[in-house]
Structures are given as C-alpha cells and as structure tokens.
Design a protein around this motif. Sequence first.
Motif, PDB file in Angstrom:
ATOM      1  N   THR A   1      -2.188   5.794  11.861  1.00 54.15           N
ATOM      2  CA  THR A   1      -1.745   5.300  10.469  1.00 54.15           C
ATOM      3  C   THR A   1      -1.968   3.875  10.444  1.00 54.15           C
ATOM      4  OG1 THR A   1       0.443   5.200  11.530  1.00 54.15           O
ATOM      5  CG2 THR A   1       0.143   7.422  10.490  1.00 54.15           C
ATOM      6  N   ILE A   2      -2.672   3.435   9.382  1.00 48.98           N
ATOM      7  CA  ILE A   2      -3.067   2.173   9.251  1.00 48.98           C
ATOM      8  C   ILE A   2      -3.139   1.492   7.984  1.00 48.98           C
ATOM      9  CG2 ILE A   2      -4.673   2.232  11.347  1.00 48.98           C
ATOM     10  CD1 ILE A   2      -6.968   2.404   9.518  1.00 48.98           C
ATOM     11  N   LEU A   3      -2.093   2.094   6.923  1.00 45.21           N
ATOM     12  CA  LEU A   3      -1.868   1.435   5.886  1.00 45.21           C
ATOM     13  C   LEU A   3      -0.890   0.031   6.343  1.00 45.21           C
ATOM     14  CD1 LEU A   3      -1.104   4.158   3.405  1.00 45.21           C
ATOM     15  CD2 LEU A   3      -3.259   2.797   3.556  1.00 45.21           C
ATOM     16  N   TYR A   4      -1.082  -0.654   5.188  1.00 41.86           N
ATOM     17  CA  TYR A   4      -0.429  -1.926   5.646  1.00 41.86           C
ATOM     18  C   TYR A   4       0.896  -1.862   6.120  1.00 41.86           C
ATOM     19  CZ  TYR A   4       1.966  -6.729   5.561  1.00 41.86           C
ATOM     20  OH  TYR A   4       2.376  -7.609   6.009  1.00 41.86           O
ATOM     21  N   GLU A   5       1.907  -1.145   5.317  1.00 44.35           N
ATOM     22  CA  GLU A   5       3.094  -0.805   5.757  1.00 44.35           C
ATOM     23  C   GLU A   5       3.465   0.089   6.995  1.00 44.35           C
ATOM     24  OE1 GLU A   5       2.409  -1.153   2.318  1.00 44.35           O
ATOM     25  OE2 GLU A   5       3.720  -2.707   1.749  1.00 44.35           O
ATOM     26  N   GLN A   6       2.344   0.753   7.155  1.00 43.59           N
ATOM     27  CA  GLN A   6       2.505   1.611   8.460  1.00 43.59           C
ATOM     28  C   GLN A   6       2.335   0.705   9.558  1.00 43.59           C
ATOM     29  OE1 GLN A   6      -0.609   4.462   7.264  1.00 43.59           O
ATOM     30  NE2 GLN A   6       0.660   5.998   6.801  1.00 43.59           N
ATOM     31  N   LEU A   7       1.273  -0.304   9.654  1.00 39.38           N
ATOM     32  CA  LEU A   7       1.535  -1.044  10.517  1.00 39.38           C
ATOM     33  C   LEU A   7       2.613  -2.035  10.723  1.00 39.38           C
ATOM     34  CD1 LEU A   7      -2.457  -2.088   9.970  1.00 39.38           C
ATOM     35  CD2 LEU A   7      -1.615  -0.608  11.758  1.00 39.38           C
ATOM     36  N   LEU A   8       2.989  -2.417   9.708  1.00 39.01           N
ATOM     37  CA  LEU A   8       4.271  -3.461   9.500  1.00 39.01           C
ATOM     38  C   LEU A   8       5.236  -2.678  10.235  1.00 39.01           C
ATOM     39  CD1 LEU A   8       5.352  -5.998   8.483  1.00 39.01           C
ATOM     40  CD2 LEU A   8       5.684  -5.178   6.294  1.00 39.01           C
ATOM     41  N   ALA A   9       5.475  -1.337   9.774  1.00 39.22           N
ATOM     42  CA  ALA A   9       6.776  -0.433  10.562  1.00 39.22           C
ATOM     43  C   ALA A   9       6.776  -0.657  12.055  1.00 39.22           C
ATOM     44  CB  ALA A   9       6.699   0.681   9.855  1.00 39.22           C
ATOM     45  N   LYS A  10       5.488  -0.497  12.663  1.00 33.93           N
ATOM     46  CA  LYS A  10       5.251  -0.408  14.058  1.00 33.93           C
ATOM     47  C   LYS A  10       5.850  -1.821  14.563  1.00 33.93           C
ATOM     48  CE  LYS A  10       1.543   2.774  13.544  1.00 33.93           C
ATOM     49  NZ  LYS A  10       0.069   3.050  13.469  1.00 33.93           N
ATOM     50  N   ASN A  11       5.618  -2.762  13.944  1.00 32.29           N
ATOM     51  CA  ASN A  11       5.604  -3.939  14.283  1.00 32.29           C
ATOM     52  C   ASN A  11       7.305  -4.585  14.080  1.00 32.29           C
ATOM     53  OD1 ASN A  11       4.009  -6.600  14.951  1.00 32.29           O
ATOM     54  ND2 ASN A  11       5.463  -7.587  13.372  1.00 32.29           N
ATOM     55  N   ILE A  12       7.967  -4.003  13.199  1.00 35.46           N
ATOM     56  CA  ILE A  12       9.284  -4.130  12.915  1.00 35.46           C
ATOM     57  C   ILE A  12      10.169  -3.432  14.048  1.00 35.46           C
ATOM     58  CG2 ILE A  12      11.243  -3.502  11.321  1.00 35.46           C
ATOM     59  CD1 ILE A  12       9.469  -4.435   8.979  1.00 35.46           C
ATOM     60  N   HIS A  13       9.500  -2.146  14.153  1.00 34.10           N
ATOM     61  CA  HIS A  13      10.246  -1.433  15.278  1.00 34.10           C
ATOM     62  C   HIS A  13      10.322  -1.854  16.589  1.00 34.10           C
ATOM     63  CE1 HIS A  13      11.589   2.366  16.925  1.00 34.10           C
ATOM     64  NE2 HIS A  13      10.381   2.369  17.974  1.00 34.10           N
TER      65      HIS A  13
ATOM     66  N   GLU B   1       0.701  -1.345  -0.045  1.00 28.59           N
ATOM     67  CA  GLU B   1       0.107  -0.021   0.014  1.00 28.59           C
ATOM     68  C   GLU B   1       0.734   1.172  -0.006  1.00 28.59           C
ATOM     69  OE1 GLU B   1      -4.243  -0.334   1.583  1.00 28.59           O
ATOM     70  OE2 GLU B   1      -3.115  -1.029   3.444  1.00 28.59           O
ATOM     71  N   THR B   2       2.008   1.124   0.611  1.00 27.61           N
ATOM     72  CA  THR B   2       2.833   2.318   0.901  1.00 27.61           C
ATOM     73  C   THR B   2       4.267   1.898   1.080  1.00 27.61           C
ATOM     74  OG1 THR B   2       3.114   4.646   1.498  1.00 27.61           O
ATOM     75  CG2 THR B   2       2.605   2.930   3.232  1.00 27.61           C
ATOM     76  N   ASP B   3       5.230   2.961   0.710  1.00 31.17           N
ATOM     77  CA  ASP B   3       6.740   2.420   0.742  1.00 31.17           C
ATOM     78  C   ASP B   3       7.031   2.448   2.020  1.00 31.17           C
ATOM     79  OD1 ASP B   3       9.339   2.235   0.663  1.00 31.17           O
ATOM     80  OD2 ASP B   3       9.461   3.677  -1.192  1.00 31.17           O
ATOM     81  N   LEU B   4       7.360   1.001   2.330  1.00 29.48           N
ATOM     82  CA  LEU B   4       7.866   0.568   4.127  1.00 29.48           C
ATOM     83  C   LEU B   4       8.967   1.644   4.283  1.00 29.48           C
ATOM     84  CD1 LEU B   4       7.566  -1.241   6.578  1.00 29.48           C
ATOM     85  CD2 LEU B   4       9.135  -3.041   5.340  1.00 29.48           C
ATOM     86  N   ASN B   5       9.839   1.870   3.464  1.00 28.82           N
ATOM     87  CA  ASN B   5      10.942   2.369   3.781  1.00 28.82           C
ATOM     88  C   ASN B   5      10.795   3.788   3.988  1.00 28.82           C
ATOM     89  OD1 ASN B   5      13.542   1.898   4.663  1.00 28.82           O
ATOM     90  ND2 ASN B   5      14.572   2.496   2.730  1.00 28.82           N
ATOM     91  N   ARG B   6       9.668   4.331   4.203  1.00 28.54           N
ATOM     92  CA  ARG B   6       9.291   5.610   4.308  1.00 28.54           C
ATOM     93  C   ARG B   6       8.258   5.689   5.690  1.00 28.54           C
ATOM     94  NH1 ARG B   6      12.613   5.262   1.265  1.00 28.54           N
ATOM     95  NH2 ARG B   6      13.050   6.504  -0.578  1.00 28.54           N
TER      96      ARG B   6
END
Lengths: 292, 292
Positions: free
Chosen positions: A77-89, A60-65
């Motif tokens: 912020t609930i786009l797929y990569e926004q959620l994924l970023a929280k998880n990775i963090h 949905e959006t660039d994970l690396n941003r």
Amino acid sequence: MVNKIDKIALFGGTHGNEITGVYLVKKFIKNPDLLQRSNLKVLPFLANLQAIKLQQRYVETDLNRCFAPEDLENLDTILYEQLLAKNIHKKIQENQVNFLIDLHSTTANMGLTIILSDTNQFHLELGSYLSLIEPEIKILHYASAQKNQLLRSNIKLGITLEVGSVPQNVLNADLFMKTEKIIYNLLDYLEKFNQNKIEKKSHNLVFYEVFKTIDYPREEGDIIAMIHPNLQSKDYEPLHPGDPLFITFDGETINYEGNATVYPVFINEAAYYEKSTAMCLTRKRESYVTFN
Amino acid sequence: MVNKIDKIALFGGTHGNEITGVYLVKKFIKNPDLLQRSNLKVLPFLANLQAIKLQQRYVETDLNRCFAPEDLENLDTILYEQLLAKNIHKKIQENQVNFLIDLHSTTANMGLTIILSDTNQFHLELGSYLSLIEPEIKILHYASAQKNQLLRSNIKLGITLEVGSVPQNVLNADLFMKTEKIIYNLLDYLEKFNQNKIEKKSHNLVFYEVFKTIDYPREEGDIIAMIHPNLQSKDYEPLHPGDPLFITFDGETINYEGNATVYPVFINEAAYYEKSTAMCLTRKRESYVTFN
C-alpha cells in the motif's frame, strides 16, 4: 482499567481542509506552555502537511481510513496517505502515547461533538466530566465497520473532537475558542485523574450511537436529491417516521421510512458525498455514570 | 440603451466547488424546456468541467480572473484556465450572447445577491424588478480593479448570482430552489422587456457598493487572526467605527478603525483567504428607479 495517562498525542490537519485543528495545533507548537500539565507530556502534530498546503482533505486517499492494522503492515500500500499512516503509527508507538486526540471539523451542524469508538468506562467518565463543564458538548459513539481504519483507533484511548458547522478551509472563531477550551479541560481532567483528584460525581450521560448511514438518492452514480430544508442543520434532533429527508432537484419530497424515531448526525457533510453518506442515523442512549 | 435581449448564456461551475450552480445547470441541460421563453434563447453551460470533476475551485488558476481582454489575446498565457477562458470567450462571441448570468456560491452569509460590475439603467431596472418580487435579494455593485477579468465582464450585460452561506461542495436545498426561482423571474423579465410589457413602477432601490477589501492580520504571510464572532455571518449589516473586526489566535480583539459606518460583505469567504481578502467593505446607496 486505566492506570495512568502520561503521553498524549494531539493531532490537527488529519484532513488538510479542516483548518480549526490546523491552526490550533500551530498555536500549540508555537506556545508549548499552553499544553503543559504537571504530570502529562502533550505532543502536538500536524498530521497531513501536504494536504494542508494543498488546502485539500487529502492528497491521494483519505488518511483517516488508512490505519487498519493489515494496511499498516502491508508493504504494497503505497499511496501518499497510506505511507504517511505507517509513519504516524510508528511515531505514536515510539512515543509510547497512551491518549490521542484528533481534531476535526464538519460542514454539518454538530456543534461540539466528542466521538468515541467504544463506550469503555474511562471514556464515559471523561465525557461526563467534560459535558458537565460544557453542556453544549455531545457524545457520539461511532463504532463503524471502518473504525479500526481511523487515526483515533491507533490506541485504546483515542477520541475525535468534531466541531461544526464550519465550511472547509474556513476558521470560525467561536468554534476555534470552544475547541481550545475543551482541550484545556480535557488536559486538566487527565492531570487530576493521574493524581486521583477527580471529584466524585454521578451523571446521567446522554450519548448518541450511530447504527446506520444513508446515501443520497442517485441515478447512475450522480445524486438526484438534496437534504430537505426541514432537515438541514438539524443534527441531533429527532427525525420521526414520515418526516422529510430529501428533496429531489425537481422538488419532490422523499420521507424517512424507518419505523422509529432516530437522531441524524453528519447531515450534509461536504466530504461524505463521495463516501455515499448523506447522514448517519443514531439512537439516543443514556448511561448512568459515577466517577471519581 | 438596450433594445433587445435574445441570446442568454447561463454559466454554472465557473468555480468547480460551488455546486449550486453546477447542479442547476445540469438540471437545465437535462430539461431545456425550463429555460424556454417565447423570444429568448438560453444556453446553459458548465464553465469548468475539469475543476468540477476535481471538486476544486480551479485546476491551475482562478478562471474568474482570466477574462481581461489583454489576457484573452495573449498567446503566451497557457495555464489550463487561461486557455479555457479563451475558449469560453469565443463561445460567447460566436453565439452572439447579449446577456450573461454566472452562478456562484459563497461561504459568506450573503443570502441572495446579484452582483453588477456597473450601475447602468438596464441593470438597475432589472435589480428593482427582481427585488420587488423577492425582497431577500441584495444588489451589490462590485467594480473592482479586476472587474474586466471576470466571466460576467465578457459582455456589457453580465451579472453574477452569488448565494450563501453554503460550504464549498455542499448543496443547500433552500438556496438551490431560491436561485432557480430568481433565474425564472429574470427570464420572465427579459421576455416581457422584449415585448415592451414591463409594468411601469417606481422603486427606491437600495444597493451596496464595494469600495475596499480588508485582509486578515498576518505575520510572514500566515494569518494571525480570525473574523471576530460578533462580525461572523453579519454580511450587509452596519459595521461602526470601533466595532470588533478580528480576534487573534491569542484572543485579542482588533477593532474597525475607519471613520464611517460601512457594510461588509464576503465576510470569511473560504476562497478569499488566498486572495488576501477577509471581507469587502461597501457603502449603502439608494437610487430612485422608474421603469417600464
């Protein structure tokens, strides 16, 4: 001052279609011994499995941003990569990672590039050490306005390995093997660093500092010109005032109008058309690095 | 026997991420005069607008495998590209098109390739004429089992222009301009052909004939090897029995075990990983072509 590095996160597939990192990380997950060093714990991760499956940069959006602290804390912020970023963090924090490597590839002819968000002494010494072993390596200092949005910016000592040119969703065996070798040399360095066993050396380190991005000429949003053939694949080579930059679809050349010689990188990176970036301009820098 | 060519369809964006053809067709739509010849009507089309917008090869399935007559007639095939194929087929018929050009690009190093599904006299004469003007041009005869599924197979005189290497979603100005020139030369040829004004010439035409595809070595579906560095970008060059073909992720070389020299093409094409094709093997052929 860095004392000890003991927990390293190695990410591949932050962009799902940059598969050099994907297949390297898959190899390391299958063969964890390859990453083992006496005093290091290395954790290999596939960052964006969904994008990897779709063979796309992102869902949905660039994970690396998505890693700016304010975005990580924002529950809206609930786009797929926004959620994924929280998880990775969270994963990085819970594992108490103190060094991070993010594996990328580019359609630009950037060879073997180590990208740093800053030029702290530790990074410069590391860059010197690695480029003395592998002179093909280029050091790129890219402290963009968005630098805190990147995966590597999750911790102080985060670097990106950027290799190319290789098309998206393609494996280039030569770049694959060279990237793998850099990772091993890097781990060897960190192991020796922890043991205070780095050989004392001095080195005039050349690095490139991004100071500006240039967009394609556009009309109503759509591009009207391409990278000029003389500039194509000439990453890290000098671009002088008046040199050809673009050629329009009608064959008209557009020259570089700056007033000093610069060194473009990320020339014609596929994923940057949508980011309004035809290339990044850098200045060449030198730093005399003494290390042990 | 071909008498007269007067309606030509020129397609770009049959694959949405092969943007050389997309931007060429956009240019022609904007400047229809460029395609005008005294006795020809040339219709430029963007084949898969949805895929172009998504910057993907296709939305649901590969459009360039949807044109088999039995599929076009089957009212139960309702994936996006299957429906689109029926629409395009009808457009070709209604416009009474008698020559079709489909513009593609590849991540393989195939230079300027004209792909033919057959080697009828008209195609060979055309290939000879064009390659005498532009010696870089290679003629590829690709009569696969799926040949009637292709856009170019909608009519008897359909050809594909395949240029590379260029990454998906990237414009290479040199290949863009060379493709444009081939189109103009081709239209000039057809105009003269209709006027019976082709100069009489004889030419020993070299062409390459696909006889087999080779998949990557795999385990449980996933690839375990890459194109060997010695073979990377060596499209149309001789591959001898015993020459390196692949290198596994563990560094083991896998050699070519055929019993004769062959000439691989489509080496490391990004979109062919999913089609179980690491490369296509061709035999080199010659044909003495006399034409006017």
